[in-house]
Scaffold this motif. Sequence first.
Motif, PDB file in Angstrom:
ATOM      1  N   LYS A  63       0.812  -1.229   0.000  1.00 38.78           N
ATOM      2  CA  LYS A  63       0.000   0.000   0.000  1.00 38.78           C
ATOM      3  C   LYS A  63       0.840   1.272   0.000  1.00 38.78           C
ATOM      4  CE  LYS A  63      -3.632  -2.042   2.837  1.00 38.78           C
ATOM      5  NZ  LYS A  63      -4.358  -1.965   4.099  1.00 38.78           N
ATOM      6  N   CYS A  68       6.250   9.088  -2.129  1.00 42.78           N
ATOM      7  CA  CYS A  68       5.874  10.106  -1.114  1.00 42.78           C
ATOM      8  C   CYS A  68       7.016  10.367  -0.131  1.00 42.78           C
ATOM      9  CB  CYS A  68       4.702   9.633  -0.256  1.00 42.78           C
ATOM     10  SG  CYS A  68       3.177   9.498  -1.142  1.00 42.78           S
ATOM     11  N   GLU A  77       5.110  13.601   9.528  1.00 47.49           N
ATOM     12  CA  GLU A  77       4.216  13.406   8.370  1.00 47.49           C
ATOM     13  C   GLU A  77       4.273  11.974   7.862  1.00 47.49           C
ATOM     14  OE1 GLU A  77       4.845  16.160   5.171  1.00 47.49           O
ATOM     15  OE2 GLU A  77       4.193  17.866   6.420  1.00 47.49           O
ATOM     16  N   ALA A  80       2.291   9.735  10.196  1.00 45.25           N
ATOM     17  CA  ALA A  80       0.854   9.994   9.972  1.00 45.25           C
ATOM     18  C   ALA A  80       0.402   9.350   8.653  1.00 45.25           C
ATOM     19  CB  ALA A  80       0.584  11.497   9.961  1.00 45.25           C
ATOM     20  N   TYR A  81       1.251   9.418   7.630  1.00 50.72           N
ATOM     21  CA  TYR A  81       0.914   8.794   6.335  1.00 50.72           C
ATOM     22  C   TYR A  81       0.791   7.269   6.500  1.00 50.72           C
ATOM     23  CZ  TYR A  81       1.818   6.685   1.768  1.00 50.72           C
ATOM     24  OH  TYR A  81       1.757   5.881   0.663  1.00 50.72           O
ATOM     25  N   ASP A  83       0.150   5.608   9.205  1.00 52.48           N
ATOM     26  CA  ASP A  83      -1.051   5.324  10.002  1.00 52.48           C
ATOM     27  C   ASP A  83      -2.323   5.490   9.170  1.00 52.48           C
ATOM     28  OD1 ASP A  83       0.235   4.559  12.320  1.00 52.48           O
ATOM     29  OD2 ASP A  83       0.224   6.572  13.207  1.00 52.48           O
ATOM     30  N   SER A  84      -2.271   6.382   8.168  1.00 57.22           N
ATOM     31  CA  SER A  84      -3.467   6.588   7.341  1.00 57.22           C
ATOM     32  C   SER A  84      -3.720   5.392   6.411  1.00 57.22           C
ATOM     33  CB  SER A  84      -3.322   7.870   6.509  1.00 57.22           C
ATOM     34  OG  SER A  84      -2.440   7.648   5.404  1.00 57.22           O
ATOM     35  N   LEU A  85      -2.675   4.592   6.155  1.00 52.77           N
ATOM     36  CA  LEU A  85      -2.831   3.435   5.261  1.00 52.77           C
ATOM     37  C   LEU A  85      -3.566   2.296   5.962  1.00 52.77           C
ATOM     38  CD1 LEU A  85       0.720   3.325   3.618  1.00 52.77           C
ATOM     39  CD2 LEU A  85      -1.384   4.339   2.688  1.00 52.77           C
ATOM     40  N   ALA A  87      -4.582   1.107  10.396  1.00 56.71           N
ATOM     41  CA  ALA A  87      -4.296   1.153  11.833  1.00 56.71           C
ATOM     42  C   ALA A  87      -3.480  -0.098  12.193  1.00 56.71           C
ATOM     43  CB  ALA A  87      -5.598   1.194  12.622  1.00 56.71           C
ATOM     44  N   LYS A  93       5.579  -0.933  10.322  1.00 56.17           N
ATOM     45  CA  LYS A  93       5.795   0.522  10.325  1.00 56.17           C
ATOM     46  C   LYS A  93       7.177   0.827  10.933  1.00 56.17           C
ATOM     47  CE  LYS A  93       0.865   1.648  10.546  1.00 56.17           C
ATOM     48  NZ  LYS A  93      -0.277   2.014  11.431  1.00 56.17           N
TER      49      LYS A  93
END
Length: 344
Positions: A63, A68, A77, A80-81, A83-85, A87, A93
Amino acid sequence: MQASYISYHLDLKHPFAIAKFSRTSTPLLLLRLRYEQTEGYGEASMVPYMGESYESATAFLSKVDWSCLTYPFNFPEIIAYLDSLAAGHPAIKAAIDIALNDLNGKLQQKPCYQIYGADPLKMPVTSYTIGIDSPEVIREKVADAAGFKVLKVKLGRDNDKELISTVRSLTNLPLYVDANQGWDNRKKAIDMIYWLHDQGVVLIEQPMNKADTEGNAWLTGRSPIPILADEAVQRLSDLEQIKGAYHGINIKLMKSAGMYEAHQMILKARSYGMKILIGCMSETSCASLAAAALAPLCDWADLDGPWLTKNNPFTTPEFQEGKYQLKDLPGLGLEGIKIDLFGS
Ligand code: MG
């Protein structure tokens, strides 16, 4: 940014037993990120009880839009990116974060510890973990721990005193105890803690169930030695809920989603007046050196991963007087990377 990764099974020297399970190897994902001509290395250690696997890790990696992630890296950032993909997934990570930190150090020509403001001279000793076992195997494990200045003993079954007595018959080293949520009666637990204190135990990890904040807080209010949260705290956002219930926390990169957030946890825990142990899962030199880069900012370290395994694919970290000796090398300072490990 180019990513390559492999599956690797890290074999344990001794089957690893804690209060709730036992196993003989740990599945890893080793990650290499290449940015222009520079390579950074990361690792996800996926101990089964944390719920991640090589399959879930590769699904997560698929994903990620690597374009980026551009230098200079903006870690808030980037986290946060990620984590947005999805939880969860803290170990994969962490692998990405560790590889980016390694790259970051190499691109800046600075060791990671220097970037985080950690002074190698303040490195705490690292404990060597003795899992639950028969007296004969415990004897072997204590012999394996030569060179370590502290032992960490896993308790939480019905023979806790016998185990400690066996260790005490072999060594006078200070002891950490990890109950891994294995105690369920407050009164018995506090009696045990006083007995352990008399036996030279200097801290206790996660005495009662992680969900029993009140029970753990009750012990914290009465214990003569620090009580630390491990299973009860994973990421930065968990700290708020357990503030006041424990004297301190055990930070692990595989829980915190890597070095950036672990450092944020250190700062937050300090602002709450909490003590900090930095620990590890079964890990190679890669994730262990990443944690060691932050260890001088902590009170205690439990980074014995490379010494508990049989097939660490990297050079074992430099270790003297019971402590990691951080080298003046850019990035993590990881050495012995075999060229064929990830393909070309
Ligand atoms: Mg623990």
